[in-house]
Design a protein around this motif. Structure first.
Motif, PDB file in Angstrom:
ATOM      1  N   GLY A 141       0.933  -1.204   0.007  1.00  0.00           N
ATOM      2  CA  GLY A 141      -0.069   0.023  -0.076  1.00  0.00           C
ATOM      3  C   GLY A 141       0.782   0.952  -0.053  1.00  0.00           C
ATOM      4  N   GLY A 142       2.181   1.200  -0.193  1.00  0.00           N
ATOM      5  CA  GLY A 142       3.006   2.369  -0.548  1.00  0.00           C
ATOM      6  C   GLY A 142       3.361   2.635   1.107  1.00  0.00           C
ATOM      7  N   LYS A 143       3.133   1.820   2.126  1.00  0.00           N
ATOM      8  CA  LYS A 143       3.418   2.266   3.260  1.00  0.00           C
ATOM      9  C   LYS A 143       4.344   1.284   4.074  1.00  0.00           C
ATOM     10  CE  LYS A 143      -1.190   4.131   4.096  1.00  0.00           C
ATOM     11  NZ  LYS A 143      -1.410   4.013   2.747  1.00  0.00           N
ATOM     12  N   ALA A 144       4.788  -0.023   3.305  1.00  0.00           N
ATOM     13  CA  ALA A 144       5.549  -0.897   3.676  1.00  0.00           C
ATOM     14  C   ALA A 144       6.266  -1.636   2.320  1.00  0.00           C
ATOM     15  CB  ALA A 144       4.803  -2.226   4.511  1.00  0.00           C
ATOM     16  N   ARG A 145       7.583  -2.031   2.417  1.00  0.00           N
ATOM     17  CA  ARG A 145       8.111  -2.515   1.367  1.00  0.00           C
ATOM     18  C   ARG A 145       7.492  -3.610   0.852  1.00  0.00           C
ATOM     19  NH1 ARG A 145      14.565  -3.427   0.741  1.00  0.00           N
ATOM     20  NH2 ARG A 145      14.674  -3.995  -1.591  1.00  0.00           N
ATOM     21  N   ALA A 146       6.996  -3.895  -0.649  1.00  0.00           N
ATOM     22  CA  ALA A 146       6.468  -4.902  -1.134  1.00  0.00           C
ATOM     23  C   ALA A 146       6.693  -4.864  -2.822  1.00  0.00           C
ATOM     24  CB  ALA A 146       4.977  -4.988  -0.798  1.00  0.00           C
ATOM     25  N   ALA A 147       6.652  -5.860  -3.382  1.00  0.00           N
ATOM     26  CA  ALA A 147       6.686  -5.758  -4.925  1.00  0.00           C
ATOM     27  C   ALA A 147       5.778  -4.731  -5.613  1.00  0.00           C
ATOM     28  CB  ALA A 147       6.721  -7.304  -5.307  1.00  0.00           C
ATOM     29  N   LEU A 148       6.262  -4.152  -6.364  1.00  0.00           N
ATOM     30  CA  LEU A 148       5.142  -3.306  -6.963  1.00  0.00           C
ATOM     31  C   LEU A 148       4.428  -3.730  -8.330  1.00  0.00           C
ATOM     32  CD1 LEU A 148       7.173   0.142  -6.594  1.00  0.00           C
ATOM     33  CD2 LEU A 148       5.389  -0.461  -5.242  1.00  0.00           C
ATOM     34  N   ARG A 149       4.766  -5.047  -8.445  1.00  0.00           N
ATOM     35  CA  ARG A 149       3.935  -5.846  -9.863  1.00  0.00           C
ATOM     36  C   ARG A 149       3.645  -7.223  -9.073  1.00  0.00           C
ATOM     37  NH1 ARG A 149       7.522  -9.597 -11.882  1.00  0.00           N
ATOM     38  NH2 ARG A 149       9.832  -9.324 -11.046  1.00  0.00           N
ATOM     39  N   VAL A 150       2.806  -7.626  -9.648  1.00  0.00           N
ATOM     40  CA  VAL A 150       2.495  -9.110  -9.472  1.00  0.00           C
ATOM     41  C   VAL A 150       3.548 -10.119 -10.167  1.00  0.00           C
ATOM     42  CG1 VAL A 150       0.538 -10.757 -10.102  1.00  0.00           C
ATOM     43  CG2 VAL A 150      -0.064  -8.636  -9.699  1.00  0.00           C
ATOM     44  N   LEU A 151       4.043 -10.969  -9.248  1.00  0.00           N
ATOM     45  CA  LEU A 151       5.166 -12.079  -9.763  1.00  0.00           C
ATOM     46  C   LEU A 151       4.255 -13.249 -10.370  1.00  0.00           C
ATOM     47  CD1 LEU A 151       7.064 -11.968  -6.493  1.00  0.00           C
ATOM     48  CD2 LEU A 151       7.212 -10.447  -8.327  1.00  0.00           C
ATOM     49  N   THR A 152       4.935 -13.472 -11.560  1.00  0.00           N
ATOM     50  CA  THR A 152       4.267 -14.708 -12.169  1.00  0.00           C
ATOM     51  C   THR A 152       5.287 -15.776 -12.676  1.00  0.00           C
ATOM     52  OG1 THR A 152       4.417 -13.466 -14.400  1.00  0.00           O
ATOM     53  CG2 THR A 152       2.371 -13.159 -13.226  1.00  0.00           C
ATOM     54  N   GLY A 153       4.911 -16.827 -12.450  1.00  0.00           N
ATOM     55  CA  GLY A 153       5.867 -18.023 -12.619  1.00  0.00           C
ATOM     56  C   GLY A 153       6.685 -18.479 -11.449  1.00  0.00           C
ATOM     57  N   ALA A 154       7.053 -19.644 -11.556  1.00  0.00           N
ATOM     58  CA  ALA A 154       7.720 -20.203 -10.365  1.00  0.00           C
ATOM     59  C   ALA A 154       9.047 -19.664 -10.074  1.00  0.00           C
ATOM     60  CB  ALA A 154       7.754 -21.684 -10.268  1.00  0.00           C
ATOM     61  N   GLU A 155       9.790 -19.684 -11.382  1.00  0.00           N
ATOM     62  CA  GLU A 155      11.127 -18.972 -11.388  1.00  0.00           C
ATOM     63  C   GLU A 155      11.276 -17.375 -10.630  1.00  0.00           C
ATOM     64  OE1 GLU A 155      14.167 -20.119 -11.946  1.00  0.00           O
ATOM     65  OE2 GLU A 155      13.812 -22.232 -12.839  1.00  0.00           O
ATOM     66  N   ASP A 156      10.300 -16.656 -11.059  1.00  0.00           N
ATOM     67  CA  ASP A 156      10.236 -15.219 -10.806  1.00  0.00           C
ATOM     68  C   ASP A 156       9.885 -15.050  -9.190  1.00  0.00           C
ATOM     69  OD1 ASP A 156      10.047 -12.633 -10.786  1.00  0.00           O
ATOM     70  OD2 ASP A 156       8.174 -12.474 -11.962  1.00  0.00           O
ATOM     71  N   ILE A 157       8.912 -15.933  -8.758  1.00  0.00           N
ATOM     72  CA  ILE A 157       8.429 -15.924  -7.371  1.00  0.00           C
ATOM     73  C   ILE A 157       9.653 -16.515  -6.578  1.00  0.00           C
ATOM     74  CG2 ILE A 157       6.916 -17.199  -5.565  1.00  0.00           C
ATOM     75  CD1 ILE A 157       4.879 -17.078  -8.010  1.00  0.00           C
TER      76      ILE A 157
END
Length: 224
Positions: A141-157
């Motif tokens: 939510g812009g208030k805690a560090r998190a990926a800014l995109r949806v991760l897709t695929g086992a390798e990426d995750i």
């Protein structure tokens, strides 16, 4: 439709997830609502894998209760072809969407094995537990560090999670606790005794992890 999944109007930053209900192991209106929101997000994402004609045929049939003759007139295709489009869409959605009917023992086993592999940096084991087209959504939510995109695929995750949890392995400031979240087993991550993240997952039709949800937005964790 991906924009519906990865963001909300207003000042919300990055992917959006519903507020988790922690220690919810009984059927309640609140828990049902949160599960329904997760189902909606998953369905929207899964529908991105349909062709335009499959998606149109599916929506006309399921949302508007149109007959195959009407669908054929709208899409300019024979009635038999429209039946095949709807059937194919159902099949693809059942294959690419998460199974919210998975029992708690199955979910608990998957989440324990996956995070054990992640913390031990056992790449082969982690990959073996993820569906090839798995999806991971994290909400800061812009208030805690998190990926800014949806991760897709086992390798990426796997690559991203290994990086995120690397510091957890080397620090005594991080701890984990099993919990019931939205009526399903999940993991609570603490930083210096303070709730930092709520992690849940859903298996797919292949029995592997299809969806990982990480809530880090402090407003949704009811922390300040």
């Amino acid at each position: 439709m991906v924009s519906v999944v990865i963001g909300k109007p207003g000042d919300h930053v990055g992917p959006w997830l519903p507020e988790p209900l922690i220690d919810s192991d009984e059927t309640s209106p609140g828990a049902k609502f949160e599960l329904a929101q997760e189902c909606e997000l998953a369905l929207l994402w899964a529908m991105e894998h349909l062709s335009e004609t499959e998606r149109a045929a599916f929506i006309l049939c399921e949302a508007f209760n149109a007959g195959y003759d009407e669908i054929g007139q709208i899409l300019g295709k024979p009635e038999a072809a429209c039946r095949q489009l709807v059937s194919r869409a159902h099949k693809r959605l059942s294959e690419s969407g998460p199974r919210f009917d998975a029992d708690n023992a199955e979910v608990a086993d998957l989440i324990q094995r996956f995070f054990a592999a992640t913390m031990m940096r056992d790449r082969a084991s982690a990959l073996s537990l993820l569906s090839p087209r798995a999806v991971a959504i994290s909400d800061g939510g812009g208030k805690a560090r998190a990926a800014l995109r949806v991760l897709t695929g086992a390798e990426d995750i796997t690559q991203v999670l290994f990086s995120v949890f690397e510091k957890d392995r080397a620090s005594s400031e991080f701890s984990f606790e099993d919990s019931m979240i939205n009526e399903k087993p999940g993991i609570l991550r603490y930083h210096s005794g303070r709730l930092d993240s709520v992690i849940t997952l859903s298996p797919g039709s292949d029995g592997k992890i299809a969806w990982i949800y990480t809530q880090r937005n402090p407003e949704k964790l009811q922390i300040t």
